[in-house]
Design an enzyme around this catalytic site. Structure first.
Site, PDB file in Angstrom:
ATOM      1  N   ASP A 179      94.549 -28.102  31.612  1.00  0.00           N
ATOM      2  CA  ASP A 179      94.983 -26.976  30.778  1.00  0.00           C
ATOM      3  C   ASP A 179      96.394 -26.575  31.206  1.00  0.00           C
ATOM      4  O   ASP A 179      96.686 -26.481  32.402  1.00  0.00           O
ATOM      5  CB  ASP A 179      94.017 -25.795  30.962  1.00  0.00           C
ATOM      6  CG  ASP A 179      94.300 -24.674  29.969  1.00  0.00           C
ATOM      7  OD1 ASP A 179      94.013 -24.865  28.784  1.00  0.00           O
ATOM      8  OD2 ASP A 179      94.799 -23.616  30.392  1.00  0.00           O
ATOM      9  N   ASN A 187     104.366 -19.842  24.235  1.00  0.00           N
ATOM     10  CA  ASN A 187     104.573 -19.728  22.787  1.00  0.00           C
ATOM     11  C   ASN A 187     105.150 -18.371  22.398  1.00  0.00           C
ATOM     12  O   ASN A 187     106.032 -18.273  21.542  1.00  0.00           O
ATOM     13  CB  ASN A 187     103.248 -19.955  22.048  1.00  0.00           C
ATOM     14  CG  ASN A 187     102.968 -21.427  21.783  1.00  0.00           C
ATOM     15  OD1 ASN A 187     103.883 -22.238  21.706  1.00  0.00           O
ATOM     16  ND2 ASN A 187     101.693 -21.767  21.635  1.00  0.00           N
ATOM     17  N   HIS A 192     106.685 -21.347  18.585  1.00  0.00           N
ATOM     18  CA  HIS A 192     105.734 -22.445  18.449  1.00  0.00           C
ATOM     19  C   HIS A 192     106.401 -23.814  18.367  1.00  0.00           C
ATOM     20  O   HIS A 192     105.794 -24.822  18.771  1.00  0.00           O
ATOM     21  CB  HIS A 192     104.833 -22.212  17.234  1.00  0.00           C
ATOM     22  CG  HIS A 192     103.827 -21.117  17.454  1.00  0.00           C
ATOM     23  ND1 HIS A 192     102.652 -21.310  18.129  1.00  0.00           N
ATOM     24  CD2 HIS A 192     103.852 -19.805  17.107  1.00  0.00           C
ATOM     25  CE1 HIS A 192     101.970 -20.180  18.192  1.00  0.00           C
ATOM     26  NE2 HIS A 192     102.682 -19.239  17.576  1.00  0.00           N
ATOM     27  N   ASP A 196     105.381 -26.825  20.708  1.00  0.00           N
ATOM     28  CA  ASP A 196     105.025 -28.201  20.341  1.00  0.00           C
ATOM     29  C   ASP A 196     105.783 -29.208  21.199  1.00  0.00           C
ATOM     30  O   ASP A 196     105.222 -30.214  21.647  1.00  0.00           O
ATOM     31  CB  ASP A 196     105.341 -28.459  18.861  1.00  0.00           C
ATOM     32  CG  ASP A 196     104.341 -27.794  17.928  1.00  0.00           C
ATOM     33  OD1 ASP A 196     103.295 -27.316  18.418  1.00  0.00           O
ATOM     34  OD2 ASP A 196     104.602 -27.759  16.712  1.00  0.00           O
ATOM     35  N   GLU A 223      96.072 -26.619  24.034  1.00  0.00           N
ATOM     36  CA  GLU A 223      96.851 -27.061  25.199  1.00  0.00           C
ATOM     37  C   GLU A 223      95.966 -27.742  26.243  1.00  0.00           C
ATOM     38  O   GLU A 223      96.351 -27.874  27.404  1.00  0.00           O
ATOM     39  CB  GLU A 223      97.568 -25.858  25.836  1.00  0.00           C
ATOM     40  CG  GLU A 223      96.670 -24.836  26.501  1.00  0.00           C
ATOM     41  CD  GLU A 223      96.183 -23.745  25.566  1.00  0.00           C
ATOM     42  OE1 GLU A 223      95.866 -22.650  26.056  1.00  0.00           O
ATOM     43  OE2 GLU A 223      96.112 -23.980  24.339  1.00  0.00           O
TER      44      GLU A 223
END
Length: 306
Positions: A179, A187, A192, A196, A223
Site C-alpha cells: 500500500d 492526491n 489526481h 496517476d 493504491e
C-alpha cells in the site's frame, strides 16, 4: 483494434529449422525482408533455442536426422513456455497419415517443397497476425491500463492455475500486499493526474525489483499492489518485501506530507505451501498478507511485516 499496439512483422522472430544448409538459406532469403529470421540446424538446437529465446513462429522441416519435426513440435507443445508458438511444417512428401500426424502434434499449418515464396510469406503473416492479436487481447484482458501491471482478472483466472502447478511440485508460494503510504494526502496535495503518475512510477519500481519470470505483480485496487512469488518460502518473501520498501524509499518521489518528504510503501507478506493455498483458496493467503500489511502500517509504515 489499433494495429499500432501490435508488434509489427519486422519485429517478429521466425525460427527456421532445417538440417540442410541450402534449405535454411532459401527459406531465410524469402522471409528475411519481412521478418527477423534465426536458424537452427537440428531438432535439439531448435528446442533449446525456443526455450532460451521464444520465437514468434517456428518454420520446421519434417525430416531431420536427430529428432524429427513431429517430435520437435510435440516437445514445444508440451512445454507451458513454448506451447503457444505457431509451428508451420515444411515438407516434400505429405500423405494422409503424415498430414494427420502434423495436426495431432499441434501444428498450425504446413507448406510443400518446392516452396512458393509468396504462399510461404502470406501463410507466415497469417499465423503471426493471429498470434499477435491473441496476445494483444490477453494483454488488454489481464493488464491494468494505467500501470501496465496484471489486474484482478488475472488474479482470478490465472493465479489459481499457477498455484495448482506449484502444488503439484510440492512447492511454496509467497504473497506480498503493498500500500502506498498517505496516498490520499498525495492526491489532495498534487492532484489526481500527478497521483496517476505516482502510481505508474511505483508500479515500475515494483516490477523492476521483482525480477523472476514467473513472479506476478498485480494492481489489486487503488493504491494497493499484490506480488505473487512462486516457489518462495517465508524468508525469500521477506527479502523481496524489504527490497520493495527500500526501492520505493530510495527513489525519493516527492511527497510533502509523506514520510521524510517522500513517497513510501508499507508491505505485508505471507508464505504458504501451495497445497494449502489450493485447499483454502488464494483469498485466504492474501488475507494473511493483508493482516500483516495492517501491522506494518500500525508500526509506523515504510516497512515490511510478516
Amino acid at each position: 483494434m489499433d494495429q499500432k499496439e501490435i508488434k509489427p512483422f519486422n519485429k517478429c522472430n521466425v525460427l527456421i529449422v532445417d538440417d540442410e544448409p541450402m534449405s535454411r538459406l532459401l527459406l531465410e532469403s524469402i522471409l528475411d525482408p519481412v521478418f527477423q529470421c534465426s536458424t537452427a540446424h537440428s531438432g535439439k538446437e531448435a528446442i533449446a533455442g525456443c526455450a532460451e529465446k521464444l520465437p514468434d513462429l517456428v518454420l520446421l522441416d519434417m525430416n531431420m536426422p536427430d529428432i524429427n519435426g513431429l517430435e520437435v513440435c510435440q516437445a514445444l507443445k508440451s512445454s507451458p513456455d513454448t506451447q503457444h508458438i505457431p509451428v508451420v511444417f515444411v515438407t516434400s512428401t505429405l500423405d494422409i497419415k503424415s498430414e494427420n500426424a502434423c495436426w495431432e502434434v499441434g501444428a498450425s499449418d504446413f507448406v510443400m517443397k518446392p516452396v512458393n515464396a509468396s504462399t510461404l510469406t502470406h501463410r507466415v503473416k497469417t499465423h503471426l497476425q493471429n498470434k499477435l492479436r491473441t496476445e494483444f487481447l490477453e494483454m488488454m484482458t489481464f493488464h491494468d491500463q494505467l500501470t501496465g501491471l496484471y489486474n484482478r482478472m488475472y488474479l482470478t483466472k490465472e493465479i489459481p492455475l499457477l498455484i495448482r502447478q506449484i502444488a503439484r511440485d510440492k512447492g511454496t508460494v509467497g504473497a506480498i500486499m503493498i500500500d502506498i503510504d498517505y496516498f490520499k494526502l498525495f492526491n489532495d496535495t498534487y492532484g489526481h493526474l500527478d497521483g496517476d503518475t505516482c502510481l505508474q512510477t511505483v508500479a515500475q519500481i515494483v516490477s523492476n525489483t521483482v525480477k523472476r519470470p514467473k513472479d506476478a505483480v498485480i494492481r489489486f485496487g487503488g493504491e494497493e499492489f499484490l506480488v505473487i512469488l512462486p516457489f518462495s518460502d517465508k524468508q525469500g518473501t521477506k527479502l523481496v518485501a524489504n527490497q520493495l520498501v527500500d526501492a520505493v524509499s530510495t527513489a525519493k518521489i516527492p511527497h510533502s506530507k509523506g514520510i521524510d518528504g517522500s513517497v513510501s510503501i508499507s508491505a505485508g507478506f505471507a508464505a504458504w505451501d501451495a497445497a494449502e493455498v489450493v485447499e483454502k483458496n488464494v483469498a485466504a493467503m492474501i488475507e494473511d498478507a493483508d493482516v500483516s500489511l495492517f501491522k506494518a502500517k500500525e508500526q509506523g509504515r515504510n516497512q515490511a511485516w510478516g
